[in-house]
Design a protein around this motif. Structure first.
Motif, PDB file in Angstrom:
ATOM      1  N   TYR A  12      23.795  34.713  29.425  1.00 52.70           N
ATOM      2  CA  TYR A  12      23.441  34.638  30.722  1.00 52.70           C
ATOM      3  C   TYR A  12      24.529  34.643  31.664  1.00 52.70           C
ATOM      4  N   THR A  39      11.753  30.094  29.721  1.00 50.77           N
ATOM      5  CA  THR A  39      12.922  29.604  28.997  1.00 50.77           C
ATOM      6  C   THR A  39      12.099  28.958  27.533  1.00 50.77           C
ATOM      7  N   ARG A  63      18.554  28.308  31.116  1.00 52.92           N
ATOM      8  CA  ARG A  63      18.362  29.733  30.778  1.00 52.92           C
ATOM      9  C   ARG A  63      19.546  30.153  29.923  1.00 52.92           C
ATOM     10  N   GLU A 117      12.600  34.513  27.629  1.00 55.65           N
ATOM     11  CA  GLU A 117      13.202  35.336  28.603  1.00 55.65           C
ATOM     12  C   GLU A 117      13.102  36.745  28.843  1.00 55.65           C
TER      13      GLU A 117
END
Ligand SMILES: [Mg+2]
Length: 274
Positions: A101, A47, A147, A67
């Motif tokens: 996400y 991240t 994230r 990511e």
């Protein structure tokens, strides 16, 4: 190989040791890169928070990719040109390439149910469970949980057949499922290769020349990055074998002589003619 203008590198099990996360064995090469002012771009499944922590420790001030290609972060003022389509995140121009996400988490649940497997994602694990499964310490776990694009997970007790069904269902929905050094990862809309191509455009625009980049990686999630760079070096895994997903697609990829930071160190110094 002629000298590279800049480098892209994976972190886990490439620049960082697979167990200790140390880069000490790569310090000679890191110094040489610094001395020659060659940009070193981290391109990782980690991240933003994790990469920022490492950049401070290693002393790296270059753009980075998080990511598995989800986000590109370019420090303000790094390039002279305007970065089209970027939003400001802290002191960076951020190019968000991947789908968000929340969407990925919903899709992960649905696909697992359809494939009849149990997918256990980071968002379902306690800090302690993540620490046990990743080898990260408590502080690192905290950074790894922030994230934006990609979910690391494992498939609990799935047979290879069910794993294959899971991957097929994910790909049918245009989701990328890849195996990293430790976890499976799921994300959509981008990969390390797309991010590398995008950032390469900015380097070439800034430097007004067609310069070449070299990429370093060890796992299947690095394949798009290794394929997108002008030259690539694949490091062996800690058991000495090379990732078959990579060698099948890039049979002539240059192979490093040792895993992790020691292999990285040697490969970079050879590349730089040291
Ligand atoms: Mg890796």
């Amino acid at each position: 190989m002629s000298l590279p203008a800049w480098l892209f590198t994976d972190l886990d099990s490439t620049l960082l040791d697979h167990r200790t996360f140390s880069w000490r064995a790569a310090e000679d090469a890191l110094h040489e890169i610094e001395r020659r002012k060659i940009p070193l771009v981290f391109c990782t499944s980690k991240t933003r928070a994790e990469v920022e922590f490492l950049r401070r420790k290693i002393g790296n001030a270059h753009p980075f990719i998080t990511e598995n290609g989800g986000g590109i972060y370019i420090p303000h003022g790094y390039f002279p040109q305007r970065i089209e389509g970027a939003v400001t995140v802290k002191t960076y121009h951020c190019l968000a390439l991947a789908r968000p996400y929340d969407e990925i988490l919903d899709a992960l649940d649905e696909i697992a149910a359809e494939a009849g497997v149990e997918a256990v994602g980071f968002h379902q694990m306690s800090a302690k469970e993540i620490a046990e499964n990743s080898g990260l310490d408590a502080e690192q776990v905290q950074l790894a949980r922030q994230r934006d694009y990609d979910e690391p997970f494992f498939l609990a007790g799935a047979t290879p057949k069910k794993e294959a069904a899971f991957v097929r269902l994910a790909r049918d929905r245009k989701l990328e499922v890849v195996r990293g050094s430790r976890f499976w990862h799921i994300h959509a809309g981008s990969d390390k290769g797309r991010a590398v191509r995008e950032l390469t455009k900015h380097y070439r625009a800034a430097w007004r020349r067609k310069l070449r980049a070299v990429a370093f990686g060890d796992s299947a999630n690095d394949l798009p990055m290794l394929a997108a760079a002008d030259a690539a070096i694949l490091l062996p895994k800690h058991d000495g074998t090379f990732d078959e997903a990579v060698t099948a697609k890039l049979p002539r990829v240059t192979r490093g002589s040792a895993p992790g930071p020691a292999g990285w160190n040697q490969a970079v110094l050879e590349l730089l003619g040291g």
